[in-house]
Design a protein around this motif. Sequence first.
Motif, PDB file in Angstrom:
ATOM      1  N   PHE A 116       0.831  -1.208   0.000  1.00 17.74           N
ATOM      2  CA  PHE A 116       0.000   0.000   0.000  1.00 17.74           C
ATOM      3  C   PHE A 116       0.864   1.257   0.000  1.00 17.74           C
ATOM      4  CE2 PHE A 116      -1.826   3.446   2.534  1.00 17.74           C
ATOM      5  CZ  PHE A 116      -2.918   3.776   1.735  1.00 17.74           C
ATOM      6  N   LEU A 117       1.898   1.269   0.836  1.00 18.44           N
ATOM      7  CA  LEU A 117       2.781   2.434   0.914  1.00 18.44           C
ATOM      8  C   LEU A 117       3.540   2.654  -0.389  1.00 18.44           C
ATOM      9  CD1 LEU A 117       4.281   2.041   4.507  1.00 18.44           C
ATOM     10  CD2 LEU A 117       2.614   3.735   3.736  1.00 18.44           C
ATOM     11  N   VAL A 118       4.071   1.567  -0.948  1.00 23.71           N
ATOM     12  CA  VAL A 118       4.829   1.677  -2.203  1.00 23.71           C
ATOM     13  C   VAL A 118       3.933   2.214  -3.317  1.00 23.71           C
ATOM     14  CG1 VAL A 118       5.995   0.386  -4.030  1.00 23.71           C
ATOM     15  CG2 VAL A 118       6.513  -0.104  -1.638  1.00 23.71           C
ATOM     16  N   SER A 119       2.783   1.595  -3.493  1.00 27.63           N
ATOM     17  CA  SER A 119       1.905   1.960  -4.609  1.00 27.63           C
ATOM     18  C   SER A 119       1.322   3.361  -4.453  1.00 27.63           C
ATOM     19  CB  SER A 119       0.770   0.942  -4.733  1.00 27.63           C
ATOM     20  OG  SER A 119       1.273  -0.337  -5.030  1.00 27.63           O
ATOM     21  N   SER A 120       0.828   3.673  -3.261  1.00 30.84           N
ATOM     22  CA  SER A 120       0.177   4.974  -3.055  1.00 30.84           C
ATOM     23  C   SER A 120       1.170   6.126  -3.217  1.00 30.84           C
ATOM     24  CB  SER A 120      -0.493   5.031  -1.684  1.00 30.84           C
ATOM     25  OG  SER A 120       0.448   4.826  -0.642  1.00 30.84           O
ATOM     26  N   THR A 121       2.378   5.976  -2.678  1.00 30.48           N
ATOM     27  CA  THR A 121       3.362   7.061  -2.803  1.00 30.48           C
ATOM     28  C   THR A 121       3.929   7.150  -4.211  1.00 30.48           C
ATOM     29  OG1 THR A 121       5.071   5.572  -1.904  1.00 30.48           O
ATOM     30  CG2 THR A 121       4.014   7.084  -0.362  1.00 30.48           C
ATOM     31  N   TYR A 122       4.134   6.001  -4.855  1.00 30.46           N
ATOM     32  CA  TYR A 122       4.702   6.006  -6.211  1.00 30.46           C
ATOM     33  C   TYR A 122       3.767   6.676  -7.206  1.00 30.46           C
ATOM     34  CZ  TYR A 122       5.738   4.250 -10.891  1.00 30.46           C
ATOM     35  OH  TYR A 122       5.959   4.158 -12.248  1.00 30.46           O
ATOM     36  N   TRP A 123       2.505   6.245  -7.255  1.00 32.65           N
ATOM     37  CA  TRP A 123       1.611   6.816  -8.261  1.00 32.65           C
ATOM     38  C   TRP A 123       1.208   8.240  -7.907  1.00 32.65           C
ATOM     39  CZ3 TRP A 123       0.993   1.276  -8.368  1.00 32.65           C
ATOM     40  CH2 TRP A 123       1.313   0.730  -9.621  1.00 32.65           C
ATOM     41  N   THR A 124       1.192   8.571  -6.627  1.00 32.60           N
ATOM     42  CA  THR A 124       0.992   9.979  -6.268  1.00 32.60           C
ATOM     43  C   THR A 124       2.163  10.800  -6.777  1.00 32.60           C
ATOM     44  OG1 THR A 124      -0.249   9.378  -4.268  1.00 32.60           O
ATOM     45  CG2 THR A 124       0.636  11.609  -4.380  1.00 32.60           C
ATOM     46  N   ALA A 125       3.381  10.258  -6.621  1.00 40.77           N
ATOM     47  CA  ALA A 125       4.593  10.957  -7.060  1.00 40.77           C
ATOM     48  C   ALA A 125       4.553  11.264  -8.554  1.00 40.77           C
ATOM     49  CB  ALA A 125       5.834  10.127  -6.722  1.00 40.77           C
ATOM     50  N   ILE A 126       4.322  10.246  -9.378  1.00 45.35           N
ATOM     51  CA  ILE A 126       4.372  10.492 -10.822  1.00 45.35           C
ATOM     52  C   ILE A 126       3.160  11.296 -11.303  1.00 45.35           C
ATOM     53  CG2 ILE A 126       5.883   8.537 -11.324  1.00 45.35           C
ATOM     54  CD1 ILE A 126       3.468   7.013 -12.368  1.00 45.35           C
ATOM     55  N   THR A 127       2.041  11.189 -10.591  1.00 46.30           N
ATOM     56  CA  THR A 127       0.873  12.006 -10.942  1.00 46.30           C
ATOM     57  C   THR A 127       1.161  13.476 -10.689  1.00 46.30           C
ATOM     58  OG1 THR A 127      -0.685  10.209 -10.459  1.00 46.30           O
ATOM     59  CG2 THR A 127      -1.574  12.438 -10.493  1.00 46.30           C
ATOM     60  N   LEU A 128       1.779  13.791  -9.555  1.00 43.90           N
ATOM     61  CA  LEU A 128       2.106  15.181  -9.245  1.00 43.90           C
ATOM     62  C   LEU A 128       3.131  15.736 -10.226  1.00 43.90           C
ATOM     63  CD1 LEU A 128       2.278  15.120  -5.328  1.00 43.90           C
ATOM     64  CD2 LEU A 128       0.394  15.873  -6.791  1.00 43.90           C
ATOM     65  N   ILE A 129       4.126  14.916 -10.557  1.00 48.30           N
ATOM     66  CA  ILE A 129       5.120  15.356 -11.548  1.00 48.30           C
ATOM     67  C   ILE A 129       4.457  15.599 -12.900  1.00 48.30           C
ATOM     68  CG2 ILE A 129       7.158  14.628 -12.856  1.00 48.30           C
ATOM     69  CD1 ILE A 129       8.119  13.195 -10.281  1.00 48.30           C
ATOM     70  N   SER A 130       3.524  14.728 -13.281  1.00 47.77           N
ATOM     71  CA  SER A 130       2.773  14.920 -14.529  1.00 47.77           C
ATOM     72  C   SER A 130       1.950  16.202 -14.485  1.00 47.77           C
ATOM     73  CB  SER A 130       1.845  13.732 -14.777  1.00 47.77           C
ATOM     74  OG  SER A 130       2.561  12.563 -15.062  1.00 47.77           O
ATOM     75  N   LEU A 131       1.286  16.435 -13.366  1.00 45.50           N
ATOM     76  CA  LEU A 131       0.438  17.625 -13.226  1.00 45.50           C
ATOM     77  C   LEU A 131       1.240  18.915 -13.265  1.00 45.50           C
ATOM     78  CD1 LEU A 131      -2.072  16.416 -10.477  1.00 45.50           C
ATOM     79  CD2 LEU A 131      -2.624  16.967 -12.853  1.00 45.50           C
ATOM     80  N   SER A 132       2.527  18.829 -12.950  1.00 49.18           N
ATOM     81  CA  SER A 132       3.352  20.041 -13.000  1.00 49.18           C
ATOM     82  C   SER A 132       3.396  20.620 -14.407  1.00 49.18           C
ATOM     83  CB  SER A 132       4.778  19.745 -12.505  1.00 49.18           C
ATOM     84  OG  SER A 132       5.502  18.963 -13.440  1.00 49.18           O
ATOM     85  N   THR A 133       3.230  19.775 -15.424  1.00 49.36           N
ATOM     86  CA  THR A 133       3.235  20.256 -16.811  1.00 49.36           C
ATOM     87  C   THR A 133       1.984  21.074 -17.124  1.00 49.36           C
ATOM     88  OG1 THR A 133       2.132  18.274 -17.714  1.00 49.36           O
ATOM     89  CG2 THR A 133       4.536  18.215 -17.544  1.00 49.36           C
ATOM     90  N   ILE A 134       1.009  20.998 -16.238  1.00 49.99           N
ATOM     91  CA  ILE A 134      -0.246  21.728 -16.410  1.00 49.99           C
ATOM     92  C   ILE A 134      -0.264  23.000 -15.569  1.00 49.99           C
ATOM     93  CG2 ILE A 134      -2.765  21.590 -16.169  1.00 49.99           C
ATOM     94  CD1 ILE A 134      -2.459  18.512 -16.372  1.00 49.99           C
ATOM     95  N   TYR A 135       0.348  22.933 -14.385  1.00 51.94           N
ATOM     96  CA  TYR A 135       0.175  24.004 -13.409  1.00 51.94           C
ATOM     97  C   TYR A 135       1.365  24.940 -13.241  1.00 51.94           C
ATOM     98  CZ  TYR A 135      -4.136  21.741 -11.995  1.00 51.94           C
ATOM     99  OH  TYR A 135      -5.403  21.207 -11.993  1.00 51.94           O
ATOM    100  N   ILE A 136       2.474  24.707 -13.930  1.00 51.70           N
ATOM    101  CA  ILE A 136       3.562  25.670 -13.836  1.00 51.70           C
ATOM    102  C   ILE A 136       3.092  27.011 -14.403  1.00 51.70           C
ATOM    103  CG2 ILE A 136       5.842  26.294 -14.768  1.00 51.70           C
ATOM    104  CD1 ILE A 136       6.671  23.407 -14.501  1.00 51.70           C
ATOM    105  N   ASN A 137       3.401  28.074 -13.690  1.00 50.85           N
ATOM    106  CA  ASN A 137       2.936  29.407 -14.030  1.00 50.85           C
ATOM    107  C   ASN A 137       3.330  29.799 -15.462  1.00 50.85           C
ATOM    108  OD1 ASN A 137       3.004  32.458 -14.141  1.00 50.85           O
ATOM    109  ND2 ASN A 137       2.112  32.136 -12.118  1.00 50.85           N
TER     110      ASN A 137
END
Length: 220
Positions: free
Chosen positions: A192-213
């Motif tokens: 649970f810890l591995v999966s939840s932190t990993y996919w949260t990590a890459i999702t946030l990095i992906s979202l940065s391409t949308i939300y950078i000013n």
Amino acid sequence: MNKSILIILIVISVICTIISSYIDSNTMHYIFKPLSTILVILLPVLYAKNGLKRYKNIILIGLVFCLIGDIFLMFDAYFIFGLASFLIGHVFFIYAFASIRGFSWNVKTLMPLVLVAGLIFFKLKDHLGDLLIPVILYVTCIVLMAWQAINVYVWKKEYGFLLIAIGASLFLVSDSVLSYRKFIGDFTIAQFLVSSTYWTAITLISLSTIYINKKTSAAI
């Protein structure tokens, strides 16, 4: 497709991946593990800002190597190939973060990361065997990635950079738990810890391409 719907689909797919590990369903695992990362890759493909083309493309390459690593890690015999795939992915993430304002040499942000990584490595080193050198390279690379991500946020505290910093830090957490589980021993909530932190990590990095000013996008 609405971005919120895609994020919901990512969450559902990740939950299915976690469940598949606990119920020992290989078929379910083989479907939802790569699917979760594919859905994450769709975020920058569909929604990244046009002004972030270079940054987006580098992030996408890194995510593709994460997908390759996910597939390799589904099979114990290919662990070293999975490790290599993620190592390459981290190199591209470092390149992407450094492309924002150049490679940052802020030592103050590096020291806590080195301390944490050192403690983790000290715990693992007697269990690594032939993988000692590859793991040293991997730990070094992920520390560099987290360092550069945090430095970008320290430089300019905007939402897109916060996503990068949190995402890279969670990647370090995920890989630490994964390493403990692989080389020392499993425990109930490890997957649970591995999966939840990993996919949260890459999702946030992906979202940065949308939300950078937009004002910052001209530089990258």
